[in-house]
Design a protein around this motif. Structure first.
Motif, PDB file in Angstrom:
ATOM      1  N   ALA A 100       0.820  -1.211   0.000  1.00 13.56           N
ATOM      2  CA  ALA A 100       0.000   0.000   0.000  1.00 13.56           C
ATOM      3  C   ALA A 100       0.856   1.265   0.000  1.00 13.56           C
ATOM      4  CB  ALA A 100      -0.933  -0.008   1.216  1.00 13.56           C
ATOM      5  N   LEU A 200      -3.169   2.987  -8.051  1.00 14.81           N
ATOM      6  CA  LEU A 200      -4.343   2.143  -7.870  1.00 14.81           C
ATOM      7  C   LEU A 200      -4.018   0.828  -7.162  1.00 14.81           C
ATOM      8  CD1 LEU A 200      -6.144   2.714 -11.298  1.00 14.81           C
ATOM      9  CD2 LEU A 200      -6.965   3.398  -9.033  1.00 14.81           C
ATOM     10  N   THR A 201      -2.733   0.460  -7.094  1.00 12.05           N
ATOM     11  CA  THR A 201      -2.343  -0.771  -6.396  1.00 12.05           C
ATOM     12  C   THR A 201      -2.675  -0.698  -4.912  1.00 12.05           C
ATOM     13  OG1 THR A 201      -0.480  -0.881  -7.937  1.00 12.05           O
ATOM     14  CG2 THR A 201      -0.447  -2.411  -6.092  1.00 12.05           C
ATOM     15  N   ALA A 203      -5.441   0.023  -3.522  1.00  7.11           N
ATOM     16  CA  ALA A 203      -6.787  -0.491  -3.209  1.00  7.11           C
ATOM     17  C   ALA A 203      -6.770  -1.982  -2.849  1.00  7.11           C
ATOM     18  CB  ALA A 203      -7.733  -0.208  -4.373  1.00  7.11           C
ATOM     19  N   PRO A 204      -6.249  -2.872  -3.709  1.00  7.18           N
ATOM     20  CA  PRO A 204      -6.192  -4.280  -3.300  1.00  7.18           C
ATOM     21  C   PRO A 204      -5.243  -4.532  -2.135  1.00  7.18           C
ATOM     22  CG  PRO A 204      -5.048  -3.970  -5.392  1.00  7.18           C
ATOM     23  CD  PRO A 204      -5.778  -2.697  -5.103  1.00  7.18           C
ATOM     24  N   LEU A 207      -7.276  -4.186   0.934  1.00 10.80           N
ATOM     25  CA  LEU A 207      -8.183  -5.327   1.043  1.00 10.80           C
ATOM     26  C   LEU A 207      -7.440  -6.547   1.590  1.00 10.80           C
ATOM     27  CD1 LEU A 207     -11.001  -6.490   0.493  1.00 10.80           C
ATOM     28  CD2 LEU A 207     -10.219  -7.039  -1.828  1.00 10.80           C
TER      29      LEU A 207
END
Length: 473
Positions: A100, A200-201, A203-204, A207
């Motif tokens: 993140a 955008l990496t 976001a997962p 999660l």
């Protein structure tokens, strides 16, 4: 609870809670998704950050693509020692945090040196996840399902690859055909578009971080450190009380009191362990030197050499990701049926033939669709064989007491091999040409086939403890 009864090589019988097994395996495999996403996003972003940072030499371009591998080496090296000390779960949480933070760091980088620093730190997360996700899954999975469950990690890798490729293409699909380098550099695509690809990496990554708080520690790690009751509780939830009792008893037979908490890397030099360590290292290196990763990391050069413009290149990259995912599903359906050894032999032979044909195409000036089809065929063969099965094999062949350290060595060797492959491709391509480079990879695949044929035993359907007795004792 979903019931399944099976007699494995150790005569373990269980009422498997398949929903729980799949859930914890899928969460752990999120490390693979981020590994694939973060690893491949650079390929789509490269045409843009390359112009933003004014990268001109083959050495600069090679360094931008391969610098993350330095971090991968560090991550894979520390994964063994730290996971043996602190557990698999805690290190996977650390990996999620690193994914993140570094994705945002790359997105905000204003200079090439800062960009490189964040890529290398992101590589540490990749190194941790690539070692720990398959190892964790192999340690919680029942023997009859282990190949399929560890291959889930490979499936999430290719899902991550595909998501990154599709998002890359969506972000730049409106780039005008025939755009000049100067236009690209000064446009939104060259100034901001590539930053979104990295950002955008996050976001997962978040999660994955959230999910890891709901999975248990590896029962084999707990048993290794004398926490049998906690291990028994997790194994009971996986397969019932009888399964847990039998599994704990079998695990204990592979651990001696003096070895439980004092594993050193020098222990791997024990003559009984050296053979299996060499097997794991060679298979890990071959998975990289078979050459497939240059297609993901240097897709622009490969497809441009085949006559495609930059817009078509990014569309073709998305096609490669789709084929990669499709044939990984084939691997999921065959790895516990066909076995590890036949799939590995098929992959080595298939790639040797395809690379030879690609060399012929490049050598004779064949462009367009034939090269694209050969690239897709190579990815399909790799996705159903060497890609998932190598991770399955190296996660299951090492003994319980030294699995963390041995897996660390094998994965470190994998990343060293990947660094050499990725860093040298631009220079090999300039010196040997595309045809000579792919013929070189074909020769390596032939050598890999020979090694697998003579050295790799079948491990399908055997418990980790049974494999240990066969290969080590």
């Amino acid at each position: 609870m979903i019931t399944a009864t099976q007699t494995e090589s150790s005569s373990l019988k269980a009422d498997y809670n398949l929903g729980y097994i799949w859930l914890i395996s899928a969460v752990a495999a999120m490390g693979g998704l981020l590994f694939g996403w973060d690893w491949v996003v650079v390929g789509g972003a490269k045409p843009f950050f390359q112009r933003y940072f004014d990268l001109t030499s083959e050495a600069q371009i090679g360094w931008a693509n391969s610098c993350a591998l330095i971090g991968c080496l560090v991550g894979s090296l520390i994964a063994g020692a730290l996971s043996d000390r602190f557990g698999r779960r805690r290190l996977l949480i650390v990996a999620a945090l690193l994914f993140a933070v570094t994705s945002l760091g790359n997105a905000l980088a204003q200079s090439f040196s800062i960009f490189i620093a964040w890529r290398m730190l992101g590589g540490v997360a990749i190194g941790l996840a690539s070692s720990l996700s398959p190892m964790y899954i192999s340690e919680v999975a029942p023997a009859r399902m282990r190949g399929k469950l560890v291959s889930i990690n490979q499936l999430t890798i290719v899902v991550g690859i595909l998501l990154a490729q599709v998002l890359n293409w969506c972000l730049v699909r409106n780039l005008p055909q025939g755009a000049t380098d100067e236009f690209i550099k000064n446009s939104w695509f060259g100034q901001q578009g590539w930053r979104w690809m990295f950002g955008l990496t996050a976001a997962p990554s978040l999660l994955f971080l959230f999910g890891m708080f709901f999975v248990p520690e590896s029962p084999r790690w707990l048993a290794k450190y004398g926490r049998q009751e906690r291990a028994r509780g997790i194994l009971t939830r996986i397969g019932g009380q009888a399964y847990a009792d039998a599994a704990i008893a079998e695990i204990q037979t592979t651990l001696s009191k003096e070895e439980i908490a004092h594993v050193r890397f020098t222990d791997l030099l024990d003559p009984r362990l050296r053979k299996v360590l060499v097997l794991g290292v060679v298979l890990a290196v071959f998975q990289q030197w078979c050459g497939i990763n240059v297609i993901f990391n240097y897709a622009e050069e490969i497809f441009r050499a085949a006559g495609y413009d930059i817009s078509s290149v990014l569309k073709n990259i998305a096609w490669t990701g789709s084929v990669n995912m499709l044939f990984t599903f084939v691997a999921l359906g065959t790895v516990d049926r066909a076995g590890r050894r036949p799939l590995m032999l098929f992959g080595a032979a298939g790639l040797a033939v395809i690379y030879t044909a690609m060399g012929v195409c490049y050598g004779n000036g064949v462009q367009g669709l034939p090269v694209l089809l050969l690239v897709l065929a190579a990815i399909g063969v790799y996705a159903m064989s060497l890609a998932p099965v190598t991770w399955v094999v190296i996660s299951e062949i090492f003994p319980n007491r030294i699995r963390g350290a041995a897996m660390s060595v094998a994965v470190t060797a994998l990343w060293i091999a990947c660094f050499i492959l990725t860093y040298t491709f631009p220079m090999l391509n300039a010196k040997l040409g595309s045809s000579g480079t792919f013929w070189l990879y074909a020769a390596i695949c032939v050598l890999g086939f020979v090694f697998i044929f003579f050295k790799l035993p079948e491990t399908n359907g055997k418990t980790l403890e049974a494999i240990e007795k066969e290969l080590v004792d």
